[in-house]
Motif scaffolding. Structure first.
Motif, PDB file in Angstrom:
ATOM      1  N   ARG A  66      39.295  34.227  48.728  1.00 22.35           N
ATOM      2  CA  ARG A  66      39.437  35.081  47.545  1.00 22.35           C
ATOM      3  C   ARG A  66      40.655  35.966  47.728  1.00 22.35           C
ATOM      4  O   ARG A  66      41.044  36.290  48.857  1.00 22.35           O
ATOM      5  N   LYS A  72      45.397  36.689  50.750  1.00 18.96           N
ATOM      6  CA  LYS A  72      44.359  35.676  50.576  1.00 18.96           C
ATOM      7  C   LYS A  72      43.428  35.761  51.779  1.00 18.96           C
ATOM      8  O   LYS A  72      43.847  35.538  52.911  1.00 18.96           O
ATOM      9  N   THR A 222      28.352  30.726  43.713  1.00 22.08           N
ATOM     10  CA  THR A 222      28.892  31.540  44.801  1.00 22.08           C
ATOM     11  C   THR A 222      28.095  32.834  44.893  1.00 22.08           C
ATOM     12  O   THR A 222      27.927  33.529  43.892  1.00 22.08           O
ATOM     13  N   THR A 224      28.128  36.369  46.825  1.00 23.45           N
ATOM     14  CA  THR A 224      28.923  37.289  47.636  1.00 23.45           C
ATOM     15  C   THR A 224      28.100  38.530  47.906  1.00 23.45           C
ATOM     16  O   THR A 224      27.645  39.191  46.971  1.00 23.45           O
TER      17      THR A 224
END
Length: 267
Positions: A66, A72, A222, A224
Protein backbone atom coordinates in the motif's frame (compact mmCIF):
# COMPACT_ATOMS: atom_id res chain seq x y z
CA UNK A 1 -13.13 -36.68 -2.53
CA UNK A 2 -9.63 -35.29 -3.14
CA UNK A 3 -9.45 -31.54 -3.79
CA UNK A 4 -7.62 -30.60 -7.02
CA UNK A 5 -4.29 -28.81 -6.94
CA UNK A 6 -4.83 -25.17 -7.90
CA UNK A 7 -2.66 -22.61 -9.67
CA UNK A 8 -2.72 -20.58 -6.46
CA UNK A 9 -1.14 -23.51 -4.63
CA UNK A 10 1.56 -23.76 -7.28
CA UNK A 11 2.41 -20.05 -7.02
CA UNK A 12 2.69 -20.23 -3.22
CA UNK A 13 4.89 -23.34 -3.27
CA UNK A 14 7.12 -21.78 -5.95
CA UNK A 15 7.46 -18.57 -3.95
CA UNK A 16 8.34 -20.42 -0.75
CA UNK A 17 10.91 -22.63 -2.50
CA UNK A 18 13.50 -19.84 -2.68
CA UNK A 19 15.63 -19.08 0.41
CA UNK A 20 15.84 -15.33 -0.30
CA UNK A 21 12.07 -15.05 -0.62
CA UNK A 22 11.59 -16.94 2.65
CA UNK A 23 14.05 -14.52 4.26
CA UNK A 24 12.01 -11.54 2.99
CA UNK A 25 8.88 -13.05 4.54
CA UNK A 26 10.76 -13.52 7.82
CA UNK A 27 11.76 -9.85 7.74
CA UNK A 28 8.14 -8.79 7.25
CA UNK A 29 7.03 -11.17 9.99
CA UNK A 30 9.43 -9.42 12.39
CA UNK A 31 8.26 -5.97 11.28
CA UNK A 32 5.61 -5.26 8.68
CA UNK A 33 5.25 -2.21 6.49
CA UNK A 34 8.83 -1.99 5.17
CA UNK A 35 9.98 -0.09 2.10
CA UNK A 36 12.03 -1.61 -0.71
CA UNK A 37 15.08 0.28 0.56
CA UNK A 38 14.70 -1.23 4.04
CA UNK A 39 14.35 -4.75 2.67
CA UNK A 40 17.23 -4.29 0.23
CA UNK A 41 19.56 -3.33 3.09
CA UNK A 42 19.06 -6.78 4.66
CA UNK A 43 20.05 -8.77 1.56
CA UNK A 44 23.32 -9.10 -0.30
CA UNK A 45 21.85 -8.60 -3.75
CA UNK A 46 20.98 -5.77 -6.10
CA UNK A 47 17.88 -3.62 -5.72
CA UNK A 48 16.57 -5.15 -8.97
CA UNK A 49 17.03 -8.66 -7.54
CA UNK A 50 15.04 -7.79 -4.43
CA UNK A 51 12.31 -6.27 -6.62
CA UNK A 52 12.08 -9.51 -8.65
CA UNK A 53 11.70 -11.59 -5.49
CA UNK A 54 9.04 -9.23 -4.11
CA UNK A 55 7.14 -9.46 -7.40
CA UNK A 56 7.01 -13.27 -7.11
CA UNK A 57 5.78 -12.96 -3.52
CA UNK A 58 3.12 -10.44 -4.54
CA UNK A 59 1.93 -12.66 -7.40
CA UNK A 60 1.58 -15.51 -4.91
CA UNK A 61 -0.39 -13.24 -2.58
CA UNK A 62 2.18 -13.62 0.20
CA UNK A 63 3.02 -9.92 0.17
CA UNK A 64 0.57 -7.03 -0.23
CA UNK A 65 1.50 -3.39 -0.66
CA UNK A 66 0.00 0.00 0.00
CA UNK A 67 1.09 3.56 -0.65
CA UNK A 68 1.90 5.90 2.21
CA UNK A 69 2.79 9.26 0.77
CA UNK A 70 5.58 8.69 -1.75
CA UNK A 71 6.59 5.36 -0.22
CA UNK A 72 5.39 1.87 -1.08
CA UNK A 73 5.10 -0.30 2.02
CA UNK A 74 5.22 -4.11 1.97
CA UNK A 75 3.17 -6.29 4.32
CA UNK A 76 3.16 -10.01 4.98
CA UNK A 77 -0.14 -11.67 4.01
CA UNK A 78 -0.43 -14.94 5.94
CA UNK A 79 -3.70 -16.10 4.37
CA UNK A 80 -2.16 -18.10 1.45
CA UNK A 81 0.10 -19.92 3.91
CA UNK A 82 -2.93 -20.70 6.07
CA UNK A 83 -4.77 -22.05 3.01
CA UNK A 84 -1.78 -24.29 2.23
CA UNK A 85 -1.75 -25.42 5.86
CA UNK A 86 -5.47 -26.27 5.81
CA UNK A 87 -5.22 -28.06 2.44
CA UNK A 88 -1.87 -29.86 2.66
CA UNK A 89 -0.60 -30.01 6.22
CA UNK A 90 -3.38 -30.00 8.79
CA UNK A 91 -5.08 -33.17 7.58
CA UNK A 92 -1.77 -35.08 7.79
CA UNK A 93 -1.00 -34.09 11.38
CA UNK A 94 -2.48 -35.01 14.72
CA UNK A 95 -4.29 -32.17 16.45
CA UNK A 96 -2.35 -32.77 19.67
CA UNK A 97 0.99 -32.56 17.86
CA UNK A 98 -0.06 -29.36 16.11
CA UNK A 99 -1.09 -27.82 19.43
CA UNK A 100 2.30 -28.60 20.95
CA UNK A 101 4.07 -27.13 17.92
CA UNK A 102 1.97 -23.95 18.19
CA UNK A 103 2.77 -23.68 21.90
CA UNK A 104 6.51 -24.15 21.27
CA UNK A 105 6.51 -21.50 18.54
CA UNK A 106 4.59 -19.07 20.73
CA UNK A 107 6.89 -19.47 23.72
CA UNK A 108 9.94 -18.96 21.53
CA UNK A 109 8.55 -16.00 19.61
CA UNK A 110 10.46 -12.77 20.36
CA UNK A 111 8.30 -9.95 21.68
CA UNK A 112 9.71 -7.76 18.89
CA UNK A 113 7.45 -9.58 16.40
CA UNK A 114 4.44 -7.54 17.56
CA UNK A 115 3.05 -5.66 14.56
CA UNK A 116 1.43 -2.25 14.44
CA UNK A 117 -0.40 -2.93 11.15
CA UNK A 118 -1.55 -6.33 9.93
CA UNK A 119 -2.77 -6.84 6.35
CA UNK A 120 -4.46 -10.04 5.21
CA UNK A 121 -5.94 -10.62 1.75
CA UNK A 122 -7.93 -13.46 0.25
CA UNK A 123 -9.72 -14.04 -3.07
CA UNK A 124 -13.17 -15.61 -2.73
CA UNK A 125 -15.48 -16.84 -5.48
CA UNK A 126 -18.60 -15.15 -4.11
CA UNK A 127 -20.45 -11.89 -4.58
CA UNK A 128 -19.52 -8.77 -2.63
CA UNK A 129 -22.91 -8.83 -0.91
CA UNK A 130 -22.45 -12.44 0.21
CA UNK A 131 -19.03 -11.66 1.69
CA UNK A 132 -20.42 -8.53 3.36
CA UNK A 133 -23.24 -10.54 4.92
CA UNK A 134 -20.78 -13.22 6.08
CA UNK A 135 -18.79 -10.55 7.93
CA UNK A 136 -21.69 -8.61 9.45
CA UNK A 137 -24.53 -11.11 10.01
CA UNK A 138 -24.57 -13.41 13.08
CA UNK A 139 -26.20 -16.27 11.16
CA UNK A 140 -23.02 -16.37 9.06
CA UNK A 141 -20.33 -15.69 11.67
CA UNK A 142 -21.37 -18.70 13.76
CA UNK A 143 -20.42 -20.94 10.83
CA UNK A 144 -16.70 -20.15 10.46
CA UNK A 145 -13.62 -18.93 12.31
CA UNK A 146 -14.29 -18.65 16.02
CA UNK A 147 -17.96 -19.52 15.37
CA UNK A 148 -19.13 -16.56 17.45
CA UNK A 149 -22.12 -14.31 16.69
CA UNK A 150 -21.71 -10.59 16.03
CA UNK A 151 -23.98 -7.62 16.49
CA UNK A 152 -23.60 -4.61 14.17
CA UNK A 153 -25.46 -1.31 14.10
CA UNK A 154 -24.34 -0.51 10.56
CA UNK A 155 -24.25 3.27 10.71
CA UNK A 156 -21.49 5.72 11.57
CA UNK A 157 -21.30 5.77 15.36
CA UNK A 158 -23.16 2.47 15.62
CA UNK A 159 -22.05 -0.16 18.10
CA UNK A 160 -20.30 -3.45 17.32
CA UNK A 161 -20.19 -6.42 19.65
CA UNK A 162 -18.49 -9.76 19.16
CA UNK A 163 -20.25 -12.26 21.40
CA UNK A 164 -18.84 -15.41 22.96
CA UNK A 165 -19.40 -18.70 21.16
CA UNK A 166 -21.01 -21.61 22.97
CA UNK A 167 -17.55 -23.15 23.51
CA UNK A 168 -16.26 -19.91 25.03
CA UNK A 169 -19.24 -19.70 27.36
CA UNK A 170 -18.60 -23.24 28.56
CA UNK A 171 -15.08 -22.14 29.53
CA UNK A 172 -16.48 -19.31 31.65
CA UNK A 173 -15.39 -16.45 29.44
CA UNK A 174 -17.13 -13.05 29.14
CA UNK A 175 -20.37 -12.76 27.15
CA UNK A 176 -18.92 -9.91 25.04
CA UNK A 177 -15.39 -10.65 23.87
CA UNK A 178 -14.95 -7.81 21.34
CA UNK A 179 -16.48 -4.36 21.33
CA UNK A 180 -16.21 -1.40 19.00
CA UNK A 181 -17.81 1.41 17.03
CA UNK A 182 -18.54 1.78 13.32
CA UNK A 183 -16.41 4.60 11.84
CA UNK A 184 -17.23 4.25 8.13
CA UNK A 185 -19.73 2.07 6.30
CA UNK A 186 -20.22 1.61 2.54
CA UNK A 187 -22.05 -1.69 1.97
CA UNK A 188 -21.07 -4.02 0.47
CA UNK A 189 -17.58 -2.67 -0.17
CA UNK A 190 -16.03 -1.07 2.90
CA UNK A 191 -16.42 -1.19 6.67
CA UNK A 192 -14.16 0.62 9.14
CA UNK A 193 -14.60 0.12 12.86
CA UNK A 194 -12.82 0.19 16.18
CA UNK A 195 -11.97 -3.17 17.75
CA UNK A 196 -11.09 -3.87 21.38
CA UNK A 197 -10.67 -7.26 23.01
CA UNK A 198 -12.50 -6.91 26.31
CA UNK A 199 -10.38 -9.53 28.09
CA UNK A 200 -7.13 -7.76 27.18
CA UNK A 201 -8.07 -4.20 28.04
CA UNK A 202 -5.98 -1.42 26.55
CA UNK A 203 -6.85 1.01 23.78
CA UNK A 204 -9.20 0.28 20.90
CA UNK A 205 -7.60 -0.61 17.57
CA UNK A 206 -8.85 0.08 14.03
CA UNK A 207 -10.14 -2.64 11.73
CA UNK A 208 -10.93 -2.17 8.02
CA UNK A 209 -12.70 -4.58 5.66
CA UNK A 210 -12.46 -3.80 1.94
CA UNK A 211 -14.26 -5.89 -0.71
CA UNK A 212 -13.34 -5.35 -4.38
CA UNK A 213 -15.13 -7.18 -7.17
CA UNK A 214 -12.86 -8.85 -9.73
CA UNK A 215 -13.57 -10.97 -12.82
CA UNK A 216 -15.50 -14.27 -13.03
CA UNK A 217 -17.49 -13.72 -9.84
CA UNK A 218 -14.38 -13.43 -7.64
CA UNK A 219 -13.95 -10.77 -4.97
CA UNK A 220 -10.80 -9.62 -3.21
CA UNK A 221 -11.27 -9.21 0.55
CA UNK A 222 -8.57 -7.22 2.37
CA UNK A 223 -8.56 -6.96 6.15
CA UNK A 224 -6.29 -4.28 7.58
CA UNK A 225 -5.89 -4.18 11.35
CA UNK A 226 -4.00 -1.31 12.93
CA UNK A 227 -3.15 -2.67 16.38
CA UNK A 228 -1.14 0.34 17.52
CA UNK A 229 -1.77 0.81 21.22
CA UNK A 230 -2.95 -2.76 21.76
CA UNK A 231 -1.52 -4.56 24.80
CA UNK A 232 1.31 -6.95 23.97
CA UNK A 233 2.66 -8.15 27.32
CA UNK A 234 4.01 -11.69 27.51
CA UNK A 235 1.07 -12.88 29.62
CA UNK A 236 -1.50 -11.41 27.23
CA UNK A 237 0.14 -12.71 24.07
CA UNK A 238 0.55 -16.18 25.62
CA UNK A 239 -3.19 -16.33 26.13
CA UNK A 240 -3.97 -15.18 22.59
CA UNK A 241 -1.88 -16.70 19.80
CA UNK A 242 -2.28 -13.76 17.44
CA UNK A 243 -2.04 -11.01 20.04
CA UNK A 244 -4.58 -8.22 20.07
CA UNK A 245 -5.07 -8.38 16.31
CA UNK A 246 -6.99 -11.62 16.13
CA UNK A 247 -6.24 -14.72 14.04
CA UNK A 248 -7.23 -13.22 10.70
CA UNK A 249 -5.33 -15.69 8.48
CA UNK A 250 -7.19 -18.60 10.07
CA UNK A 251 -10.55 -16.82 9.99
CA UNK A 252 -10.25 -15.75 6.33
CA UNK A 253 -9.10 -19.20 5.25
CA UNK A 254 -12.18 -20.69 6.89
CA UNK A 255 -14.45 -17.99 5.42
CA UNK A 256 -13.18 -18.79 1.91
CA UNK A 257 -13.83 -22.50 2.49
CA UNK A 258 -17.36 -21.85 3.76
CA UNK A 259 -18.41 -19.55 0.92
CA UNK A 260 -16.86 -21.65 -1.85
CA UNK A 261 -17.66 -25.17 -0.62
CA UNK A 262 -20.47 -24.68 1.89
CA UNK A 263 -18.35 -26.20 4.65
CA UNK A 264 -16.08 -24.84 7.36
CA UNK A 265 -12.55 -26.23 7.48
CA UNK A 266 -13.33 -27.29 11.04
CA UNK A 267 -16.74 -28.81 10.37
Amino acid sequence: MVSPVTEDDDRVFKALADRSRRFLLDLLFLRDGRTLTELESELEMTRFGVMKHLKVLEEAGLVVTRRQGREKLHFLNAVPIRLIHDRWIDKYTLQQVAALADLKAELERPMTTAKTVQMNRVYIKASAQTIWDAITQPEWTVKYGYQAPVEYDLRVGGAYRGLASDAMKEQGGPDVIIEGEVLEVDPPHKLVQTWRATWLGGEATTLTFEIVEKDNGVCCLTVTHDVTGAPQTAEQVAGNIDGAGGGWAEVLSDLKSLLETGKSVYA
